[in-house]
Motif scaffolding. Structure first.
Motif, PDB file in Angstrom:
ATOM      1  N   VAL A 214       0.853  -1.186   0.000  1.00 51.96           N
ATOM      2  CA  VAL A 214       0.000   0.000   0.000  1.00 51.96           C
ATOM      3  C   VAL A 214       0.891   1.239   0.000  1.00 51.96           C
ATOM      4  N   GLN A 215       0.299   2.351  -0.376  1.00 52.17           N
ATOM      5  CA  GLN A 215       1.054   3.607  -0.395  1.00 52.17           C
ATOM      6  C   GLN A 215       0.989   4.276   0.988  1.00 52.17           C
ATOM      7  N   VAL A 216       2.153   4.539   1.549  1.00 53.47           N
ATOM      8  CA  VAL A 216       2.270   5.224   2.830  1.00 53.47           C
ATOM      9  C   VAL A 216       3.276   6.344   2.674  1.00 53.47           C
ATOM     10  N   ARG A 217       2.802   7.591   2.766  1.00 54.54           N
ATOM     11  CA  ARG A 217       3.671   8.763   2.640  1.00 54.54           C
ATOM     12  C   ARG A 217       4.529   8.701   1.372  1.00 54.54           C
ATOM     13  N   ASN A 218       3.859   8.480   0.279  1.00 50.34           N
ATOM     14  CA  ASN A 218       4.515   8.477  -1.034  1.00 50.34           C
ATOM     15  C   ASN A 218       5.528   7.357  -1.214  1.00 50.34           C
ATOM     16  N   ARG A 219       5.379   6.284  -0.480  1.00 55.33           N
ATOM     17  CA  ARG A 219       6.231   5.113  -0.696  1.00 55.33           C
ATOM     18  C   ARG A 219       5.410   3.855  -0.464  1.00 55.33           C
ATOM     19  N   SER A 220       5.885   2.754  -1.008  1.00 54.07           N
ATOM     20  CA  SER A 220       5.171   1.485  -0.866  1.00 54.07           C
ATOM     21  C   SER A 220       5.587   0.785   0.423  1.00 54.07           C
ATOM     22  N   ALA A 221       4.605   0.176   1.092  1.00 57.71           N
ATOM     23  CA  ALA A 221       4.877  -0.574   2.321  1.00 57.71           C
ATOM     24  C   ALA A 221       3.902  -1.731   2.421  1.00 57.71           C
ATOM     25  N   LEU A 222       4.312  -2.785   3.117  1.00 58.96           N
ATOM     26  CA  LEU A 222       3.434  -3.927   3.319  1.00 58.96           C
ATOM     27  C   LEU A 222       2.288  -3.548   4.238  1.00 58.96           C
ATOM     28  N   TRP A 223       1.066  -3.936   3.894  1.00 58.18           N
ATOM     29  CA  TRP A 223      -0.100  -3.550   4.680  1.00 58.18           C
ATOM     30  C   TRP A 223      -0.088  -4.194   6.069  1.00 58.18           C
ATOM     31  N   ILE A 224       0.628  -5.303   6.241  1.00 54.35           N
ATOM     32  CA  ILE A 224       0.640  -5.984   7.534  1.00 54.35           C
ATOM     33  C   ILE A 224       1.617  -5.343   8.517  1.00 54.35           C
ATOM     34  N   LYS A 225       2.417  -4.367   8.055  1.00 55.28           N
ATOM     35  CA  LYS A 225       3.390  -3.726   8.931  1.00 55.28           C
ATOM     36  C   LYS A 225       2.967  -2.294   9.254  1.00 55.28           C
ATOM     37  N   HIS A 226       3.135  -1.894  10.511  1.00 50.70           N
ATOM     38  CA  HIS A 226       2.947  -0.495  10.872  1.00 50.70           C
ATOM     39  C   HIS A 226       4.156   0.299  10.388  1.00 50.70           C
ATOM     40  N   SER A 227       3.909   1.472   9.852  1.00 48.96           N
ATOM     41  CA  SER A 227       4.991   2.295   9.315  1.00 48.96           C
ATOM     42  C   SER A 227       5.380   3.444  10.251  1.00 48.96           C
ATOM     43  N   ASP A 228       4.797   3.472  11.439  1.00 47.88           N
ATOM     44  CA  ASP A 228       5.153   4.484  12.439  1.00 47.88           C
ATOM     45  C   ASP A 228       4.951   3.867  13.820  1.00 47.88           C
ATOM     46  N   ALA A 229       5.172   4.641  14.861  1.00 44.68           N
ATOM     47  CA  ALA A 229       5.158   4.148  16.238  1.00 44.68           C
ATOM     48  C   ALA A 229       3.830   3.503  16.622  1.00 44.68           C
ATOM     49  N   ILE A 230       3.919   2.418  17.402  1.00 44.32           N
ATOM     50  CA  ILE A 230       2.742   1.819  18.019  1.00 44.32           C
ATOM     51  C   ILE A 230       2.340   2.711  19.191  1.00 44.32           C
ATOM     52  N   SER A 231       1.093   3.113  19.250  1.00 39.49           N
ATOM     53  CA  SER A 231       0.644   3.990  20.331  1.00 39.49           C
ATOM     54  C   SER A 231      -0.154   3.263  21.400  1.00 39.49           C
ATOM     55  N   CYS A 232      -0.796   2.141  21.034  1.00 48.22           N
ATOM     56  CA  CYS A 232      -1.707   1.478  21.974  1.00 48.22           C
ATOM     57  C   CYS A 232      -1.932   0.031  21.559  1.00 48.22           C
ATOM     58  N   LEU A 233      -2.117  -0.840  22.539  1.00 51.39           N
ATOM     59  CA  LEU A 233      -2.495  -2.236  22.313  1.00 51.39           C
ATOM     60  C   LEU A 233      -3.701  -2.564  23.188  1.00 51.39           C
ATOM     61  N   THR A 234      -4.623  -3.361  22.659  1.00 51.72           N
ATOM     62  CA  THR A 234      -5.779  -3.793  23.453  1.00 51.72           C
ATOM     63  C   THR A 234      -6.243  -5.153  22.965  1.00 51.72           C
ATOM     64  N   LEU A 235      -7.028  -5.847  23.786  1.00 56.94           N
ATOM     65  CA  LEU A 235      -7.554  -7.170  23.459  1.00 56.94           C
ATOM     66  C   LEU A 235      -9.073  -7.116  23.330  1.00 56.94           C
ATOM     67  N   ASN A 236      -9.634  -8.034  22.540  1.00 56.29           N
ATOM     68  CA  ASN A 236     -11.095  -8.147  22.507  1.00 56.29           C
ATOM     69  C   ASN A 236     -11.573  -8.879  23.752  1.00 56.29           C
ATOM     70  N   GLU A 237     -12.889  -9.049  23.891  1.00 53.04           N
ATOM     71  CA  GLU A 237     -13.453  -9.542  25.132  1.00 53.04           C
ATOM     72  C   GLU A 237     -13.004 -10.953  25.504  1.00 53.04           C
TER      73      GLU A 237
END
Length: 483
Positions: A214-237
């Motif tokens: 996918v296009q991220v900031r004018n460059r290609s990146a894998l959709w399964i990878k975050h391209s910037d800092a992780i801010s939060c994690l949570t779980l479903n019920e």
């Protein structure tokens, strides 16, 4: 990318000096109760612990609640830019009368402080008798019974989020990766890294498929990878799915059993600062773009898909934190203007009001029982109690010398003498310390008694002006500062 979500700048690794535990015992002065202020469904709450020269006047809100059915135009908040929206920047006439505190009401107070001079605390996770702390050093520390129990090192530096799912510990990092750890059964002090999300296998499989980019900031990146800092994690019920929010404006859904990324959602126009999962497949995201969005999880055959349902909030100030109460009936949203909005989940999501209790940005929220805790850049933690549809600020916990960046709450199995439920609250700060608090939930009859006492005191002081006092006590302001 500009992060309008409060304190989130990169900082250098701190030098390790040593470990110390400060036990405060019961010698510190504590407020028995007092400092109670309401937030009823139609009137914003003002925290009572306000110095007399900082009491503020109400102003109209610039926020727009995009669901017409849930918005009351008479509800009040503050207006302006993220800086000027802070209620503590406003001036107004305040109360100038003494308060007396009853001696038989439950106490909230500091148990102790955990200090490891190696980095600012950005993340916390508590489970049973263990506390995990993440900082901008490369270390994740494990504490047990208020003493350092263990620790393990990551190669990425800043640890922005920690969450525990069964035997697995997930940590989210500034480099956009999620690392997975497990405890060695034969030696519980040893933690071993068992993987990374996305896995190397998934990255390799995806990298050879053009459709995976996918296009991220004018460059290609894998959709399964975050391209910037992780801010939060949570779980479903049921703790089968992990959600990760990122400054790359997306949140991703991971299946815990096989570490597979199921979906990536382009959620917002700016950094996603928080994500929480609720009952009935609902997911809430809050962003630096000033919005809170609701998503619905649905199973389409073997595929999991999240669809947008509603935008709860649209405002100038960044949304910095989200929390859902235990029953899933109330959603809380903290913002850079120091406000906490909340919505009640009945047949539909309805805006319940605004809690005003901080001088600066709300950086973290946590909920337990009938209580909700808000930590702020003003170095304080407000303890709010929900009684039916009304919230009151029971006390303000002070003691940190820096912004309160993260909170975790665990049940205290040693109940108070009167059998009232108590909670152990952990607060992590950019002052490089974690403070441990004991907070009583307070039985409804004691809560109502305290309400009546403060209203009576106010009426006695105001005399003939007492008729102007709202029946719910929402405009009360006190000189006292709870500890």
């Amino acid at each position: 990318m500009m992060n309008r979500g409060g304190i989130g700048t990169r900082m250098g690794d701190g030098e390790e000096i040593g470990t110390k535990f400060v036990d405060t015992g019961n010698s510190i002065p504590r407020s028995k109760f007092g400092n109670i202020v309401h937030s009823d469904p139609n009137i914003s709450a003002t925290v009572a612990a306000i110095p007399r020269d900082e009491v503020f006047a109400y102003r109209n809100s610039s926020a727009s609640f995009t669901s017409p059915a849930s918005y009351d135009p008479n509800r009040m908040s503050c207006e302006g830019s993220p800086m000027t929206m802070s209620p503590w920047n406003q001036t107004g006439a305040g109360s100038n009368f003494p308060w007396s505190i009853e001696e038989n009401l439950p106490q909230n107070g500091l148990i102790g402080s955990l200090v490891r001079e190696e980095g600012h605390i950005y993340s916390l996770a508590a489970t049973k008798d263990l506390l995990y702390t993440g900082s901008d050093s490369k270390n994740i520390r494990v504490w047990k019974n208020l003493k350092e129990f263990s620790g393990f090192k990551s190669s990425s530096g800043l640890v922005k989020a920690i969450i525990i799912a069964g035997e697995k510990i997930f940590t989210g990092h500034q480099d956009g990766k999620i690392r997975v750890w497990k405890v060695i059964p034969k030696n519980p002090t040893v933690h071993k890294r068992s993987g990374t999300l996305p896995t190397l296998k998934e990255v390799f499989k995806s990298s050879i498929r053009p459709s995976a980019y996918v296009q991220v900031r004018n460059r290609s990146a894998l959709w399964i990878k975050h391209s910037d800092a992780i801010s939060c994690l949570t779980l479903n019920e049921d703790k089968t799915l992990l959600y990760s929010a990122s400054w790359d404006r997306t949140f991703k859904v991971w299946r815990i059993s096989d570490s597979k990324c199921l979906e990536s959602i382009n959620a917002h126009d700016d950094a996603v600062n928080s994500v929480v999962a609720c009952l009935d497949g609902l997911v809430f995201t809050g962003s630096a773009d000033g919005t809170v969005k609701v998503w619905k999880r649905e199973q389409q055959g073997k595929r999991t898909k999240h669809s947008p349902v509603q935008t709860l909030l649209k405002q100038e100030s960044a949304v910095t934190a989200l929390a859902v109460n235990t029953s899933g009936s109330v959603v809380y949203c903290g913002s850079s203007d120091g406000m906490v909005n909340y919505w009640e989940c009945e047949k539909q999501l309805t805006h319940g009001g605004v809690l005003k209790g901080h001088k600066l940005a709300v950086l973290c929220l946590a909920s337990a029982g009938n209580l909700v805790f808000s930590g702020s850049a003003d170095k304080t933690i407000c303890v709010w109690r929900r009684d039916d549809k009304i919230h009151a600020c029971m006390s303000v916990l002070t003691g940190h010398n820096g912004p309160v960046k993260c909170l975790a709450v665990e049940e205290d199995h040693e109940k108070s003498k009167d059998g009232d439920q108590r909670w152990v609250v952990y607060s992590g700060s950019l002052d490089k310390s974690v403070k441990v608090w004991s907070v009583a939930e307070m039985a409804p009859d004691m809560y109502q008694m305290a309400m009546m006492q403060q209203q009576q005191q106010y009426q006695r002081h105001m005399g003939s002006d007492a008729d102007s006092l709202p029946s719910d006590g929402s405009s009360l302001a006190s000189e006292n500062r709870a500890i």
